[in-house]
Design a protein around this motif. Structure first.
Motif, PDB file in Angstrom:
ATOM      1  N   ALA A 133       0.836  -1.201   0.000  1.00  0.00           N
ATOM      2  CA  ALA A 133       0.000   0.000   0.000  1.00  0.00           C
ATOM      3  C   ALA A 133       0.872   1.254   0.000  1.00  0.00           C
ATOM      4  CB  ALA A 133      -0.911  -0.005   1.216  1.00  0.00           C
ATOM      5  N   ARG A 134       0.242   2.382  -0.284  1.00  0.00           N
ATOM      6  CA  ARG A 134       0.863   3.684  -0.075  1.00  0.00           C
ATOM      7  C   ARG A 134       0.489   4.120   1.348  1.00  0.00           C
ATOM      8  NH1 ARG A 134       4.536   5.953  -3.835  1.00  0.00           N
ATOM      9  NH2 ARG A 134       3.705   5.869  -5.957  1.00  0.00           N
ATOM     10  N   LEU A 135       1.470   4.320   2.202  1.00  0.00           N
ATOM     11  CA  LEU A 135       1.201   4.634   3.602  1.00  0.00           C
ATOM     12  C   LEU A 135       1.472   6.107   3.891  1.00  0.00           C
ATOM     13  CD1 LEU A 135       2.707   1.533   5.462  1.00  0.00           C
ATOM     14  CD2 LEU A 135       0.420   1.837   4.478  1.00  0.00           C
ATOM     15  N   VAL A 136       0.465   6.777   4.452  1.00  0.00           N
ATOM     16  CA  VAL A 136       0.565   8.194   4.802  1.00  0.00           C
ATOM     17  C   VAL A 136       0.376   8.307   6.311  1.00  0.00           C
ATOM     18  CG1 VAL A 136      -0.377  10.508   4.436  1.00  0.00           C
ATOM     19  CG2 VAL A 136      -0.357   8.845   2.552  1.00  0.00           C
ATOM     20  N   GLY A 137       1.340   8.915   7.001  1.00  0.00           N
ATOM     21  CA  GLY A 137       1.311   8.957   8.453  1.00  0.00           C
ATOM     22  C   GLY A 137       1.073  10.331   9.037  1.00  0.00           C
ATOM     23  N   THR A 160     -10.211  13.780   7.760  1.00  0.00           N
ATOM     24  CA  THR A 160     -11.170  14.243   6.750  1.00  0.00           C
ATOM     25  C   THR A 160     -10.519  14.285   5.373  1.00  0.00           C
ATOM     26  OG1 THR A 160     -12.386  15.563   8.385  1.00  0.00           O
ATOM     27  CG2 THR A 160     -12.671  16.156   6.070  1.00  0.00           C
ATOM     28  N   ALA A 161      -9.307  14.836   5.319  1.00  0.00           N
ATOM     29  CA  ALA A 161      -8.586  14.914   4.050  1.00  0.00           C
ATOM     30  C   ALA A 161      -8.269  13.530   3.512  1.00  0.00           C
ATOM     31  CB  ALA A 161      -7.296  15.720   4.235  1.00  0.00           C
ATOM     32  N   MET A 162      -7.825  12.631   4.393  1.00  0.00           N
ATOM     33  CA  MET A 162      -7.443  11.287   3.962  1.00  0.00           C
ATOM     34  C   MET A 162      -8.644  10.479   3.500  1.00  0.00           C
ATOM     35  SD  MET A 162      -4.229  10.904   3.838  1.00  0.00           S
ATOM     36  CE  MET A 162      -4.291   9.139   3.544  1.00  0.00           C
ATOM     37  N   ALA A 163      -9.804  10.701   4.107  1.00  0.00           N
ATOM     38  CA  ALA A 163     -11.003   9.996   3.653  1.00  0.00           C
ATOM     39  C   ALA A 163     -11.279  10.331   2.187  1.00  0.00           C
ATOM     40  CB  ALA A 163     -12.198  10.389   4.523  1.00  0.00           C
ATOM     41  N   ASP A 164     -11.117  11.593   1.828  1.00  0.00           N
ATOM     42  CA  ASP A 164     -11.322  12.002   0.436  1.00  0.00           C
ATOM     43  C   ASP A 164     -10.255  11.395  -0.478  1.00  0.00           C
ATOM     44  OD1 ASP A 164     -12.557  13.761  -1.645  1.00  0.00           O
ATOM     45  OD2 ASP A 164     -10.587  14.716  -1.589  1.00  0.00           O
ATOM     46  N   GLN A 183      -5.691   2.374  -2.689  1.00  0.00           N
ATOM     47  CA  GLN A 183      -4.379   1.800  -2.362  1.00  0.00           C
ATOM     48  C   GLN A 183      -3.667   2.586  -1.270  1.00  0.00           C
ATOM     49  OE1 GLN A 183      -4.576  -1.410  -3.565  1.00  0.00           O
ATOM     50  NE2 GLN A 183      -2.370  -1.124  -3.787  1.00  0.00           N
ATOM     51  N   ILE A 184      -4.200   3.735  -0.935  1.00  0.00           N
ATOM     52  CA  ILE A 184      -3.585   4.575   0.095  1.00  0.00           C
ATOM     53  C   ILE A 184      -4.193   4.258   1.456  1.00  0.00           C
ATOM     54  CG2 ILE A 184      -3.301   6.964   0.895  1.00  0.00           C
ATOM     55  CD1 ILE A 184      -3.128   7.834  -1.999  1.00  0.00           C
ATOM     56  N   HIS A 185      -3.328   4.138   2.453  1.00  0.00           N
ATOM     57  CA  HIS A 185      -3.760   3.885   3.832  1.00  0.00           C
ATOM     58  C   HIS A 185      -3.246   5.006   4.735  1.00  0.00           C
ATOM     59  CE1 HIS A 185      -5.049  -0.533   3.762  1.00  0.00           C
ATOM     60  NE2 HIS A 185      -4.812  -0.205   2.509  1.00  0.00           N
ATOM     61  N   ALA A 186      -4.019   5.325   5.777  1.00  0.00           N
ATOM     62  CA  ALA A 186      -3.654   6.368   6.733  1.00  0.00           C
ATOM     63  C   ALA A 186      -3.236   5.737   8.059  1.00  0.00           C
ATOM     64  CB  ALA A 186      -4.831   7.311   6.949  1.00  0.00           C
ATOM     65  N   GLY A 196     -16.873   8.741  12.312  1.00  0.00           N
ATOM     66  CA  GLY A 196     -17.034   9.317  10.979  1.00  0.00           C
ATOM     67  C   GLY A 196     -16.409   8.444   9.902  1.00  0.00           C
ATOM     68  N   ILE A 197     -15.239   7.876  10.212  1.00  0.00           N
ATOM     69  CA  ILE A 197     -14.558   6.983   9.263  1.00  0.00           C
ATOM     70  C   ILE A 197     -15.369   5.708   9.060  1.00  0.00           C
ATOM     71  CG2 ILE A 197     -12.499   5.523   8.979  1.00  0.00           C
ATOM     72  CD1 ILE A 197     -10.976   7.801  10.501  1.00  0.00           C
ATOM     73  N   GLU A 198     -15.911   5.189  10.151  1.00  0.00           N
ATOM     74  CA  GLU A 198     -16.709   3.961  10.098  1.00  0.00           C
ATOM     75  C   GLU A 198     -17.952   4.167   9.235  1.00  0.00           C
ATOM     76  OE1 GLU A 198     -17.106   0.041  10.874  1.00  0.00           O
ATOM     77  OE2 GLU A 198     -15.658   1.168  12.097  1.00  0.00           O
ATOM     78  N   LYS A 199     -18.597   5.300   9.400  1.00  0.00           N
ATOM     79  CA  LYS A 199     -19.813   5.585   8.639  1.00  0.00           C
ATOM     80  C   LYS A 199     -19.544   5.646   7.136  1.00  0.00           C
ATOM     81  CE  LYS A 199     -22.285   8.053  12.298  1.00  0.00           C
ATOM     82  NZ  LYS A 199     -22.715   9.394  12.792  1.00  0.00           N
ATOM     83  N   GLN A 200     -18.345   6.045   6.776  1.00  0.00           N
ATOM     84  CA  GLN A 200     -17.988   6.134   5.362  1.00  0.00           C
ATOM     85  C   GLN A 200     -17.484   4.808   4.793  1.00  0.00           C
ATOM     86  OE1 GLN A 200     -15.947  10.038   4.233  1.00  0.00           O
ATOM     87  NE2 GLN A 200     -15.662  10.033   6.445  1.00  0.00           N
ATOM     88  N   GLY A 201     -17.409   3.789   5.649  1.00  0.00           N
ATOM     89  CA  GLY A 201     -16.956   2.477   5.207  1.00  0.00           C
ATOM     90  C   GLY A 201     -15.473   2.419   4.876  1.00  0.00           C
ATOM     91  N   LEU A 202     -14.679   3.264   5.553  1.00  0.00           N
ATOM     92  CA  LEU A 202     -13.253   3.355   5.237  1.00  0.00           C
ATOM     93  C   LEU A 202     -12.348   2.838   6.356  1.00  0.00           C
ATOM     94  CD1 LEU A 202     -13.264   6.960   3.692  1.00  0.00           C
ATOM     95  CD2 LEU A 202     -13.291   4.775   2.462  1.00  0.00           C
ATOM     96  N   ALA A 203     -12.927   2.178   7.340  1.00  0.00           N
ATOM     97  CA  ALA A 203     -12.151   1.772   8.511  1.00  0.00           C
ATOM     98  C   ALA A 203     -10.958   0.878   8.153  1.00  0.00           C
ATOM     99  CB  ALA A 203     -13.048   1.062   9.524  1.00  0.00           C
ATOM    100  N   GLY A 204     -11.086   0.101   7.091  1.00  0.00           N
ATOM    101  CA  GLY A 204      -9.996  -0.793   6.700  1.00  0.00           C
ATOM    102  C   GLY A 204      -8.756  -0.074   6.208  1.00  0.00           C
ATOM    103  N   ASN A 205      -8.903   1.199   5.833  1.00  0.00           N
ATOM    104  CA  ASN A 205      -7.771   1.981   5.331  1.00  0.00           C
ATOM    105  C   ASN A 205      -7.186   2.929   6.376  1.00  0.00           C
ATOM    106  OD1 ASN A 205      -9.257   1.126   2.797  1.00  0.00           O
ATOM    107  ND2 ASN A 205      -7.473   2.139   1.890  1.00  0.00           N
TER     108      ASN A 205
END
Length: 352
Positions: free
Chosen positions: A167-171, A187-191, A198-201, A221-230
């Protein structure tokens, strides 16, 4: 444990906080380097074993004078300035008092009163010096380029740490609270992630009790967007383990709303990781053209665009990666910081 003979100690670096913080990190990384050229000891409730140190209780019983007459007491918090004044005026210890200010805002009345009683004041940036009533010498923070260096095998290190290898990892690391912009980052990373899965936070840090609702709101907020895995929320690690968590990144983001100095971008860059940061603290002096990019604070849309563009053709991140470590080596080595501070200590000691 690296105990120092109290009778030989020329400089004392107090660290009166138990938890990891930016100030604690400064003391832990700087004192061992300074100890090569001057007899310095840290003291506090929790000092890592490798740092030259003296027990807190020995402050009461140490000889009134040091090997040069006075000793230098280098405080970085109000409570440490108060401790130095108490030792000097209540217990009669011969001390020259130094305070380092990383703040970039008007200090409280108490802080200004304490600073006026210091023998020397250090600011970590020109912008910070402008907020001080007292004249200050600007000494910017540095980084240990041996301890913070690029990974020899990033994929193997990611696997060891249990992170996605390809993955592409952003910390984003540090205390989790509003001033640090953790919510802006997420918020920015969700977008960004919606456009590039392929990008993970990676978010690493501690939320104190008053900030736990803030953290939970971010996670919800992340969970509601279905992005928890990233999104990977990681527990705080000891200072000596931090370099590995920078080495595995492709990009580091410093999304602060406010910052005194801000050491994490330097740590990331020393590990070969480019940086996207807000225009606060010393970030405009740290993240220069060719090493990353800067955006206005508290602007998730601008931050999202900057992160997305870093990974988009022609992939500016690849060029930045070549430049970041040489830039830090030239301008932000810990040896430079240590040498400038030691020169200040020696001037104070020689003045008697």
């Amino acid at each position: 444990m690296s105990h120092v003979d109290i009778a030989k100690v020329q400089v004392i670096a107090p660290n009166f906080k138990k938890r990891l913080s930016g100030v604690t990190s400064t003391v832990v990384r700087l004192v061992p380097v300074q100890s090569r050229d001057i007899t310095i000891a840290a003291t506090g409730p929790v000092i890592p074993a490798h740092v030259p140190q003296m027990p807190l209780a020995s402050l009461i019983t140490m000889p009134r004078s040091g090997p040069d007459g006075p000793r230098v007491w280098h405080a970085r918090r109000n409570v440490e300035m108060i401790g130095g004044l108490a030792l000097k005026y209540l217990l009669g210890k011969r001390l020259k008092l130094v305070f380092t200010s990383a703040s970039q805002r008007k200090q409280s009345g108490l802080t200004r009163w304490l600073i006026r009683r210091m023998d020397a004041v250090v600011a970590t940036s020109e912008r910070g010096a402008a907020y001080l009533e007292n004249p200050a010498q600007v000494i910017m923070h540095g980084i240990d380029l041996d301890g913070f260096a690029p990974a020899q095998d990033k994929a193997a290190l990611r696997e060891k740490l249990g992170l996605p290898v390809n993955a592409r990892l952003v910390g984003c690391y540090g205390r989790i609270r509003a001033s640090k912009g953790t919510d802006v980052f997420c918020t920015a990373m969700a977008d960004v992630i919606k456009r590039n899965p392929q990008i993970h936070a990676l978010i690493m840090g501690r939320a104190v009790p008053k900030d736990r609702a803030f953290l939970q709101q971010i996670k919800d907020g992340i969970e509601k967007q279905g992005l928890a895995g990233n999104f990977h929320f990681l527990p705080e690690v000891p200072v000596e383990e931090m370099a590995d968590w920078y080495r595995i990144l492709d990009l580091y983001v410093a999304p602060q709303r406010w910052e005194g100095f801000g050491l994490t971008p330097i740590e990331a860059m020393a590990c070969g990781v480019p940086v996207v940061a807000t225009r606060v603290g010393a970030f405009e002096q740290i993240v220069v053209q060719g090493t990353g990019t800067l955006v206005a604070p508290e602007n998730p849309a601008a931050l999202s665009t900057a992160i997305h563009d870093a990974f988009s053709p022609p992939l500016p991140i690849d060029d930045w990666r070549q430049n970041v470590r040489p830039h830090v080596a030239q301008h932000f080595s810990i040896e430079r910081e240590a040498a400038q501070l030691i020169a200040l200590y020696r001037r104070l000691l020689s003045a008697g």
